[in-house]
Design a protein around this motif. Structure first.
Motif, PDB file in Angstrom:
ATOM      1  N   GLU A   3      -6.325   1.479  -7.382  1.00 27.98           N
ATOM      2  CA  GLU A   3      -5.814   2.999  -7.312  1.00 27.98           C
ATOM      3  C   GLU A   3      -7.016   3.833  -6.639  1.00 27.98           C
ATOM      4  N   LEU A   4      -6.860   4.170  -5.535  1.00 25.91           N
ATOM      5  CA  LEU A   4      -7.718   4.968  -4.795  1.00 25.91           C
ATOM      6  C   LEU A   4      -7.313   6.544  -4.767  1.00 25.91           C
ATOM      7  N   GLN A   5      -8.430   7.336  -5.531  1.00 26.45           N
ATOM      8  CA  GLN A   5      -8.159   8.885  -4.973  1.00 26.45           C
ATOM      9  C   GLN A   5      -8.952   9.419  -3.793  1.00 26.45           C
ATOM     10  N   LEU A   6      -8.426   9.960  -2.776  1.00 24.37           N
ATOM     11  CA  LEU A   6      -8.937  10.166  -1.550  1.00 24.37           C
ATOM     12  C   LEU A   6      -9.292  11.514  -1.760  1.00 24.37           C
ATOM     13  N   VAL A   7     -10.239  12.169  -2.639  1.00 23.32           N
ATOM     14  CA  VAL A   7     -10.754  12.967  -3.053  1.00 23.32           C
ATOM     15  C   VAL A   7     -12.205  12.863  -3.269  1.00 23.32           C
ATOM     16  N   GLY A   8     -13.124  13.675  -3.267  1.00 27.00           N
ATOM     17  CA  GLY A   8     -14.652  13.405  -3.869  1.00 27.00           C
ATOM     18  C   GLY A   8     -15.210  12.415  -3.055  1.00 27.00           C
ATOM     19  N   ASP A   9     -15.578  11.620  -4.164  1.00 29.12           N
ATOM     20  CA  ASP A   9     -16.177  10.265  -3.947  1.00 29.12           C
ATOM     21  C   ASP A   9     -15.479   9.196  -3.645  1.00 29.12           C
ATOM     22  N   TYR A  10     -14.120   9.447  -3.544  1.00 27.74           N
ATOM     23  CA  TYR A  10     -13.143   8.331  -3.616  1.00 27.74           C
ATOM     24  C   TYR A  10     -13.062   7.375  -4.761  1.00 27.74           C
TER      25      TYR A  10
ATOM     26  N   LEU B 167       0.850  -1.208  -0.072  1.00 33.07           N
ATOM     27  CA  LEU B 167      -0.175   0.002   0.000  1.00 33.07           C
ATOM     28  C   LEU B 167       0.972   1.372   0.031  1.00 33.07           C
ATOM     29  N   HIS B 168       0.569   2.212  -1.027  1.00 37.61           N
ATOM     30  CA  HIS B 168       1.267   3.343  -0.976  1.00 37.61           C
ATOM     31  C   HIS B 168       0.211   4.435  -0.885  1.00 37.61           C
ATOM     32  N   SER B 169       0.478   5.730  -0.053  1.00 38.32           N
ATOM     33  CA  SER B 169      -0.530   6.614  -0.029  1.00 38.32           C
ATOM     34  C   SER B 169       0.415   7.846  -0.072  1.00 38.32           C
ATOM     35  N   ARG B 170       0.062   8.736  -0.980  1.00 41.26           N
ATOM     36  CA  ARG B 170       0.967   9.812  -1.160  1.00 41.26           C
ATOM     37  C   ARG B 170      -0.300  11.063  -1.314  1.00 41.26           C
ATOM     38  N   GLY B 171      -0.661  11.588  -0.201  1.00 38.14           N
ATOM     39  CA  GLY B 171      -1.587  12.903  -0.191  1.00 38.14           C
ATOM     40  C   GLY B 171      -2.931  12.174  -0.606  1.00 38.14           C
ATOM     41  N   ARG B 172      -3.225  12.662  -1.891  1.00 40.36           N
ATOM     42  CA  ARG B 172      -4.670  12.323  -2.235  1.00 40.36           C
ATOM     43  C   ARG B 172      -4.877  10.926  -2.984  1.00 40.36           C
ATOM     44  N   ALA B 173      -3.826  10.272  -3.134  1.00 36.96           N
ATOM     45  CA  ALA B 173      -3.913   9.076  -3.854  1.00 36.96           C
ATOM     46  C   ALA B 173      -3.322   7.938  -3.296  1.00 36.96           C
ATOM     47  N   ALA B 174      -3.959   6.731  -3.314  1.00 37.16           N
ATOM     48  CA  ALA B 174      -3.466   5.744  -2.663  1.00 37.16           C
ATOM     49  C   ALA B 174      -3.650   4.482  -3.743  1.00 37.16           C
ATOM     50  N   ARG B 175      -2.604   3.543  -3.669  1.00 32.81           N
ATOM     51  CA  ARG B 175      -2.229   2.524  -4.422  1.00 32.81           C
ATOM     52  C   ARG B 175      -2.156   1.164  -3.780  1.00 32.81           C
TER      53      ARG B 175
ATOM     54  N   ARG C 231     -17.359   5.620  -2.276  1.00 34.43           N
ATOM     55  CA  ARG C 231     -18.463   6.081  -1.590  1.00 34.43           C
ATOM     56  C   ARG C 231     -19.851   6.008  -2.046  1.00 34.43           C
ATOM     57  N   GLN C 232     -19.992   5.455  -3.341  1.00 30.01           N
ATOM     58  CA  GLN C 232     -21.302   5.122  -3.851  1.00 30.01           C
ATOM     59  C   GLN C 232     -21.269   3.813  -4.205  1.00 30.01           C
ATOM     60  N   PRO C 233     -21.248   2.891  -3.742  1.00 26.95           N
ATOM     61  CA  PRO C 233     -21.195   1.347  -3.833  1.00 26.95           C
ATOM     62  C   PRO C 233     -22.069   1.120  -5.274  1.00 26.95           C
ATOM     63  N   ARG C 234     -23.209   1.641  -5.282  1.00 25.03           N
ATOM     64  CA  ARG C 234     -24.265   1.482  -6.310  1.00 25.03           C
ATOM     65  C   ARG C 234     -23.752   1.838  -7.655  1.00 25.03           C
ATOM     66  N   GLN C 235     -22.679   2.577  -7.548  1.00 26.32           N
ATOM     67  CA  GLN C 235     -22.298   2.994  -8.975  1.00 26.32           C
ATOM     68  C   GLN C 235     -21.138   2.379  -9.394  1.00 26.32           C
ATOM     69  N   LEU C 236     -20.701   1.566  -8.500  1.00 28.79           N
ATOM     70  CA  LEU C 236     -19.600   0.656  -8.898  1.00 28.79           C
ATOM     71  C   LEU C 236     -19.726  -0.402 -10.003  1.00 28.79           C
ATOM     72  N   GLU C 237     -18.559  -0.264 -10.840  1.00 28.19           N
ATOM     73  CA  GLU C 237     -18.992  -1.412 -12.034  1.00 28.19           C
ATOM     74  C   GLU C 237     -17.958  -2.484 -12.070  1.00 28.19           C
ATOM     75  N   VAL C 238     -18.522  -3.530 -11.929  1.00 29.52           N
ATOM     76  CA  VAL C 238     -17.522  -4.768 -11.696  1.00 29.52           C
ATOM     77  C   VAL C 238     -17.784  -5.711 -12.988  1.00 29.52           C
ATOM     78  N   VAL C 239     -16.798  -6.079 -13.552  1.00 24.81           N
ATOM     79  CA  VAL C 239     -17.007  -6.874 -14.786  1.00 24.81           C
ATOM     80  C   VAL C 239     -15.959  -8.166 -14.454  1.00 24.81           C
ATOM     81  N   ALA C 240     -16.593  -9.302 -14.616  1.00 23.39           N
ATOM     82  CA  ALA C 240     -15.891 -10.486 -14.457  1.00 23.39           C
ATOM     83  C   ALA C 240     -15.845 -11.142 -15.869  1.00 23.39           C
ATOM     84  N   GLU C 241     -14.708 -11.408 -16.191  1.00 24.58           N
ATOM     85  CA  GLU C 241     -14.563 -12.061 -17.739  1.00 24.58           C
ATOM     86  C   GLU C 241     -13.916 -13.591 -17.366  1.00 24.58           C
ATOM     87  N   LEU C 242     -14.878 -14.486 -17.292  1.00 20.99           N
ATOM     88  CA  LEU C 242     -13.917 -16.187 -17.192  1.00 20.99           C
ATOM     89  C   LEU C 242     -13.617 -16.569 -18.447  1.00 20.99           C
TER      90      LEU C 242
END
Lengths: 213, 1312
Positions: free
Chosen positions: B771-778, B746-754, B820-831
């Motif tokens: 990669e997670l941006q620590l701003v807005g709705d993350y 895990l690396h977090s530098r200011g507004r971004a975490a990876r 922060r808006q789990p309903r708007q997450l998009e998850v695609v599984a390609e098997l």
């Protein structure tokens, strides 16, 4: 040679004098929290074991018992658990006396071990007091369900009787006794767990290796 | 005439002009004023008989004002004495009421510094001037000297001197009428007669409020006497009437009478004393004053008196009495007052010398509640105690002057009598008081106040400067004190409920205005708001300067806290700059109780040991210390211990050296958080945390395991810290299967975490990054890709498959959207590949399988699964929001074995061809289409019959599954199945029927029935009913099925082994069963011909039989004996349990005896009768049947102390109990040879009286040792050894309880 023998004799004399001079009246054998366990307490425990058992435990064992007694006593006193009635102590003493040929013989043995009547009485009272508290502390928390009863009946009770060729009464007839056996087992287990945890939790410092008292 | 008129007018005008000129000349020259001054002086001297001096007289014609300067009227005083009257100025405004009528009046009269000096000499002469009279000799004569009427009069800075008595004369008012006449009677002394009335007179005196009043009086003044005949003074609310007479100025002796009604409101306003009593006092009396002696007598009656003082405020007080003044002493001998529900009687005395008062009073019947309300005030709200009762007070009170040096001492007794309003508390008291204002203290001697739940004892002195009052307060219930305590805490403080029992023993010292309380407080079951303690105790010192709690302990349950507290106070208040110190200690305190103790709410449990200290000021506190928490549970974690150092300051929280041990691993770290800057610095280092012991990660379906280690360090703003960390999950297990090791960074530098994830799997790989941006709705973005990933544990958990095998997948999962808006997450599984290999079930996909989650919708783009006898295509989707709508299409064929993956108890075989569409919702799916089975089979768990050659159609019609032409074989017979299963509504309902012929059913276990008939199964999975009618041809009781056991066990009701199937557990029966004629009941050890007519009710686990079975004939073997059934009837009539009425008789032959047994009665109370031929005693018959021999050798057992049959069990259990107890004693005390039951005792004087243990041991077939002992005595031991030489010869050796040994040789011979 004569000079060397003289020197050795002198040395031995001095050592003997030194040893004679260092009669230990009492000392601390362990510290528990803000309290201490003394050598005299350990001696008394050992002599009581000799009186009743004919032998005493090893110093480490004695110390362990005293520490565990301290744990129980600390909690009893904090809980203000009542001391046993005098009649109960007297009855137990009477039972203890009956282990000897006569009460007089019993007390003669106690005296020979350096135990006063009060010391014996105190030990017996402590025994009743502590055991009652252990019952009081753990019994209400023990719950035995039907499955445990059945398991004991099937796996321990019935096979034990069958091995001896004895009839096996139905579970309903012995249910209450089995219940008591299981309760006692659980109390025993919990008490041991509690004492172990308490020993680890407490600040116990043996002052020096306990000697045979 | 005209001429004359004209001439006349001219003359008149000339005359007027001449007169005007003359007047102007007179006025201008001052001749007029001098003339007027002389005329005025002459007139006044004539009227008064005195001599007048007037320095100046001026008259202004313009405003008709006359001004007299230095006007002096000399009376008959000697030369050089003060004149009778003098005024610096007298200003009179004249108003012309009617010029033609020559009527004028005085508009305003103003006297500046008027001084009236009246003096009577010892010889009776006075300086009052005597007018010169023209009295006709021998005739009465009366002359009005003057009558003055002025509309407004002002007396400024004046004074009246009567001899040496000076009275200020400052007033102004409205209309003043004053007339004075001189009356000279025909005989007797002449005198003045005057009348005076002044309305709206405003008196101005000292600092008092000017007030308006009207005064009216008539007087006569003779040469040597004076009489005030009618004096009335009307104040705003009051009226004073008086009359007085002075018979001789030579011997001044006044006689007077007075009366009136005084409204205390007037005093209150005039004297400017707003805090003075209100009410009205009527009084009258008379008196005299002569030679300096005042004598008065009269009565008074006071009504509606209201006292407004802070320490005494009451209204409605009535008082009356008579007073007398004599010899410079005032007495009210019959003072009586009604107040506060009672009455006060007494005597009031006042000595004029020093103005000393003394009141001796006795109060009776006063209401305690009203007295407390009268003396209550905001700083001491006594009325909140709600005490009531009857009060008596005997007291002596003294003071002087205006309530100076007040001292009162007496005894007040309260009795808990009278009527009590709801909520009032009866109180009794004894207060022996001595109060002195000069000493500024009140002494209380052995005083006490007692209520039903409290006792307050006081002894000592309460002083303004030096209090020393011993106080003991014991309250069995603090609730009645709640209101007082809450009021003392201040009106702004939130009221708290204070309950429990408390005792304060201490003293009050120092100044009463700033007292110091010192003493011990002890409370039990005390609660303060939501806080509660079972016990509190400690030393308390409380003063305006400090609050100190020493050796203070609070206990609740097993928790206890010890504390020492010091708070510096400033006039009782704990101000921000005040210092404080705290030492707080816990020892193994359960946090649950501790949190309740301190009113905390943290989801953490454990045992806390801590030594915390605090100091600093209120504004800048510092708190902290070492702590240790053991047996920690919280947030789904368990830990053995957590220890560290806590530091808390105003601006920062610091946790240092934190060590948490648990889950087989340990976590160390530290934390620093600065509140103002919202900056955080932390580090955490965890090693080998066992995932298996993290409860919240676990589920029964998918247990997870592994060893988690991680390291994380960071600092910076709380919202966006800079952090670096590593994570390692070794031996990661899911569902009992080891998947491998996962590693992450895990690396977090200011507004971004990876975060990066890598794996080292046993088979396959899994890696990815996020990669997670620590701003807005993350916003989150990342992917995980896997190759040959083991899906087995997830398949087991997700599909609830309960078979072994493996499932593997290869593909990629991407995720993107706002965290922060789990309903708007998009998850695609390609098997790319997914394969299942479960025993005989082998499937894998054909072509890529794509599953996407978007907008709460899961879509299966394409999925085709193929395997042996299986080829299934699935398309469609499931919406996860709202009602969870379904839209799936399934087509193809499925191997029925797949069902056993979901229903392990179902063993289904064959192929089902299906073509169905599923829509509706997840809760209420609608299926359309059908399934066809051909030559399938099914067996379900414990169900006694299985199906084979199952063929038919199962048609879905939206909400029902209809069985069409379904046929099967079961138990060797044919069955036809029909009916429907309704799945459209919850719960699922079914109504199935079957027709069977000669089907073999095994139920209950051990029994087998050959039967046929019609059965119907209807209901739901949670509760179904099996009904119908069957005809039994044959019943077989297999090996191991013991009829005897069944009969004996039926005492408790026959039961079958519990089934694990909820469906079977809830299945109920209503089946009628009949036997064909001469049906066979076969046992392993025998067979009977039977006829039965039964109805089976109850449930699967507890069936009930009703009806009867008639046993016609048969035989069986039992315990080695062969029994012939003579007759037998079993009647099942109990509808609640199987407790048949039995009447069975069987006969057998043992040795030469023919033994007949008869069982009769209900199975639960079955009586067994024996008889033999030749006849034997019952015991011998039993022994004969059981042992094959008669039972004579059982004498010892029968006559012994315990039953032989039970002794073994009793001994075993007794030993087990004793062993546990012994173990306990040995552990604690090292004693194993001596035991006693610690619980035996109490009232029994002979404990263990029943504690006799008998142990019997069969050493050899013919050798028996019996040992019996009383646990109370080593002497009461019985040992018996018995050796049977032959069947009828034995040797018995016995040591009895007295220690005596005996030997018996027994020989038995039976005679017929």
């Amino acid at each position: 040679v004569k000079a060397a023998a003289t020197v050795w004799l002198l040395l031995l004399f001095l050592l003997a004098r030194g040893a004679a001079a260092q009669v230990v009246v009492d000392r601390i054998v362990a510290k528990i929290e803000d309290d201490v366990i003394t050598l005299s307490e350990m001696r008394e425990q050992a002599q009581f074991e000799r009186l009743v058992e004919g032998k005493a435990g090893e110093p480490d064992t004695l110390l362990r018992r005293l520490i565990e007694q301290w744990v129980v006593r600390a909690e009893i006193e904090a809980a203000r658990f009542p001391r046993p009635a005098e009649a109960d102590v007297a009855r137990a003493l009477q039972q203890l006396e009956s282990t000897a040929a006569s009460p007089a013989e019993f007390w003669r043995r106690a005296e020979a071990l350096g135990l006063s009547r009060e010391a014996v009485r105190r030990a017996v009272e402590r025994q009743i007091w502590f055991l009652r508290y252990v019952e009081y502390k753990f019994r209400p928390t023990v719950v035995i369900d039907a499955a445990q009863l059945q398991r004991f009946y099937d796996q321990e009770f019935a096979p034990a009787l069958q091995r001896e060729g004895r009839p096996v009464p139905p579970l309903a007839e012995v249910e209450s006794q089995i219940q008591e056996v299981l309760v006692q087992k659980e109390i025993q287990a919990r008490m041991e767990r509690w004492l172990e945890e308490a020993r680890q939790r407490l600040r116990i410092e043996p002052v020096r290796s306990a000697e045979q008292p | 005439v005209k001429l004359n008129l004209k001439r006349g007018l001219k003359w008149l005008a000339a005359t007027a002009a001449g007169a005007g000129l003359l007047l102007a000349m007179v006025s201008w020259s001052g001749l007029g004023e001098r003339w007027a001054q002389r005329a005025l002086v002459r007139q006044i001297e004539r009227m008064t008989g005195g001599r007048v001096e007037l320095k100046q007289f001026r008259f202004r014609l313009s405003d008709l004002r006359a001004e007299l300067t230095d006007f002096t009227l000399h009376g008959r005083e000697a030369e050089g004495m003060k004149p009778f009257f003098h005024a610096d100025a007298l200003v009179v405004d004249v108003r012309v009421d009617s010029l033609l009528g020559r009527k004028i009046s005085l508009d305003e009269v103003r006297l500046v510094r008027p001084q009236v000096h009246v003096r009577f000499d010892a010889d009776g002469r006075s300086n009052v001037p005597q007018p010169a009279t023209k009295r006709p000799p021998g005739r009465p004569w009366r002359e009005r000297l003057f009558t003055v009427v002025a509309r407004r009069v002002r007396l400024e800075q004046g004074e009246l001197l009567y001899n040496d008595v000076r009275v200020p004369l400052v007033a102004e008012g409205g209309r003043l009428d004053f007339s004075l006449a001189f009356h000279a009677p025909a005989s007797g002394p002449d005198r003045y007669e005057g009348e005076f009335a002044w309305q709206n007179m405003v008196l101005v005196a000292r600092r008092y409020l000017p007030f308006s009043s009207s005064v009216r009086l008539k007087f006569t003044l003779g040469r040597d006497d004076f009489e005030l005949t009618d004096f009335r003074w009307n104040l705003p609310q009051s009226e004073l009437r008086a009359g007085a007479r002075l018979r001789s100025f030579l011997k001044p002796a006044w006689e007077f009478r007075f009366g009136g009604a005084l409204d205390l409101l007037d005093l209150k306003q005039i004297l400017r004393k707003p805090n003075s009593p209100a009410g009205r006092v009527d009084f009258d009396g008379r008196g005299s004053w002569a030679q300096g002696e005042l004598a008065l007598s009269g009565t008074y009656q006071a009504r509606q008196i209201a006292m407004p003082y802070q320490w005494f405020h009451a209204a409605g007080i009535e008082s009356r009495g008579s007073f007398r003044v004599a010899r410079r002493r005032l007495e009210i001998p019959d003072f009586e007052a009604r107040l506060l529900g009672g009455r006060v009687r007494g005597r009031v005395e006042m000595q004029f010398e020093g103005v000393k008062f003394r009141v001796t009073s006795r109060a009776e019947g006063l209401s305690v509640a009203r007295v407390l309300a009268a003396v209550a005030n905001p700083s001491f709200p006594l009325e909140t105690l709600h005490w009531n009762g009857i009060m008596e007070v005997d007291s002596v009170t003294t003071w002087d002057h205006d309530f100076k040096n007040v001292a009162t001492r007496g005894l007040s007794l309260w009795k808990p009598e009278g009527e009590f309003a709801p909520g009032e508390i009866p109180a009794s008291a004894r207060l022996d008081f001595d109060y002195s204002v000069s000493r500024r203290s009140v002494a209380l001697r052995q005083s006490e106040v007692v209520t039903p739940s409290s006792r307050l004892e006081m002894d000592g002195r309460l002083g303004a400067r030096d209090s020393a009052l011993e106080i003991r307060l014991r309250a069995d219930d603090l609730l009645p004190w709640n209101e007082l305590i809450n009021r003392l805490r201040g009106r702004d403080a939130e009221p708290k409920r204070i309950a429990g029992r408390a005792e304060w023993r201490g003293r009050l010292l120092g100044e009463v205005g700033a007292p110091q309380f010192e003493g011990q407080v002890r409370g039990s079951e005390v609660s303060y708001g939501r806080l509660g303690w079972s016990e509190v105790a400690g030393e308390v010192s409380y003063s305006p300067a400090e609050l100190r709690l020493s050796c203070f302990r609070a206990r609740r349950g097993r928790s206890s806290a010890a504390l020492d507290l010091y708070l510096q106070l400033t006039r009782w208040s704990f101000l921000p700059e005040n210092q404080w110190e705290l030492a707080l200690r816990f020892n193994d305190a359960p946090t649950d109780e501790l949190q309740e103790l301190l009113d905390w709410r943290y989801p953490v449990r454990g045992l806390l040991t801590a030594r915390l200290r605090g100091r600093g000021t209120r504004a800048d506190p510092e708190f902290g210390g070492p702590f240790e928490l053991t047996q920690v549970e919280g947030y789904g974690f368990r830990a053995e211990s957590a220890r560290g150092e806590l530091g808390l300051r105003t601006d920062e929280l610091r946790l240092a050296g934190v060590q948490i041990q648990g889950h087989g691993g340990r976590l160390g770290g530290s934390l620093l958080y600065r509140f103002n800057e919202q900056e955080i610095a932390f580090d955490a280092d965890a090693r080998d945390i066992a995932l298996e012991r993290v409860e919240w990660l676990q589920s029964p379906r998918l247990p997870l395991g592994g060893r988690l280690s991680f390291r994380l360090e960071g600092r910076g703003p709380l919202a966006a810290p800079e952090a670096d960390g590593t994570l390692r999950l070794a031996d990661f297990r899911a569902g009992g299967e080891t998947l491998g090791t996962l590693e992450g960074r895990l690396h977090s530098r200011g507004r971004a975490a990876r975060a990066e994830l890598r794996s080292a799997m046993a088979t396959g790989t899994l890696d990815g990054q996020l990669e997670l941006q620590l701003v807005g709705d993350y916003p989150l973005r990342g992917h995980v890709q896997f190759v040959d990933f083991d899906l087995h544990p997830f398949v087991q958990a997700g599909l609830r498959l309960k078979v072994s095998g493996e499932a593997r997948a290869r593909g990629r999962v991407t995720i993107e959207g706002p965290l922060r808006q789990p309903r708007q997450l998009e998850v695609v599984a390609e098997l790319e590949k997914i394969a299942f290999d479960y025993q005989t079930l082998k499937f894998e996909n054909v072509g890529p399988l794509q599953i996407a989650y978007r907008n709460e919708q899961v879509n299966i783009a394409q999925a085709e699964i193929r395997g042996p006898e299986t080829d299934l295509k699935i398309t469609g989707g499931i919406r996860l929001a709202e009602q969870r709508a379904l839209n799936l299409r399934l087509s193809g064929s499925v191997n029925l074995k797949v069902l056993s993956g979901f229903l392990p108890e179902l063993d289904a075989r064959g192929v089902a061809r299906l073509n169905t569409a599923i829509d509706g919702t997840l809760a209420q799916p609608r299926v359309v289409g059908g399934i066809r089975l051909e030559d399938a089979s099914a067996n379900y768990g414990d169900f006694p019959a299985g199906l084979s050659h199952l063929t038919g159609d199962f048609v879905f019609d939206s909400s029902r599954l209809v069985f069409e032409n379904v046929r099967a074989e079961a138990g060797g017979g044919q069955m036809v199945l029909g009916g429907t299963v309704n799945y459209g509504a919850s719960p699922l309902r079914f109504d199935l029927n079957l027709q069977a012929a000669r089907v073999r059913v095994r139920y209950p276990p051990g029994m087998s029935w050959l039967a046929g008939g019609r059965l119907r199964l209807a209901g739901t999975p949670q509760g179904a009913l099996l009904s119908g009618r069957v005809l039994v041809e044959r019943a077989l009781l297999g090996e191991g099925f013991d009829l005897g056991s069944l009969i004996v066990a039926s005492r408790e009701g026959v039961s079958v082994p519990a089934t694990g199937s909820p469906f079977l557990r809830n299945l109920q029966f209503d089946v009628e069963a009949a036997s064909v004629p001469n049906a066979l009941l076969e046992l392993a050890s025998g067979r009977f011909e039977a006829e039965a007519q039964l109805r089976v009710r109850g449930t699967w686990e507890r069936p009930i039989f009703l009806g009867h079975i008639h046993l016609a004939a048969g035989e069986m073997r039992f315990r080695g004996n062969r029994y012939r059934l003579s007759r037998g009837d079993i009647l099942f009539s109990n509808p609640l349990l199987i407790d048949p009425e039995m009447d069975i008789e069987a006969t057998t032959t043992v040795q030469q005896y023919e033994v007949t047994l008869n069982f009769s009665g209900r199975a639960s109370r079955l009586s067994l009768a024996y008889r033999s031929d030749p006849p034997l005693p019952a015991s011998d018959v039993i022994a004969l049947l059981a042992l094959g021999r008669t039972g004579e050798e059982s004498e010892l057992r029968r006559s012994g102390t315990t039953e032989t049959a039970g002794s073994g069990a009793a001994m075993l259990l007794s030993e087990a109990i004793s062993s546990q107890l012994g173990g306990r004693i040995e552990r604690l005390f090292g004693i194993s040879r001596f035991r006693f039951d610690p619980l035996v005792g109490g009232s029994t004087t002979s404990p263990n009286s029943l504690a006799r243990i008998t142990i019997e041991q069969q050493v050899a077939p013919d050798f028996l040792i019996t040992y019996s002992t009383d646990v109370n005595s080593t002497e009461q031991q019985v040992i018996q050894v018995e050796y049977n030489l032959r069947r009828n010869l034995s040797i018995v050796a016995l040591r009895d309880k007295n220690g005596t040994f005996g030997l018996d040789v027994k020989f038995r011979q039976r005679f017929k």
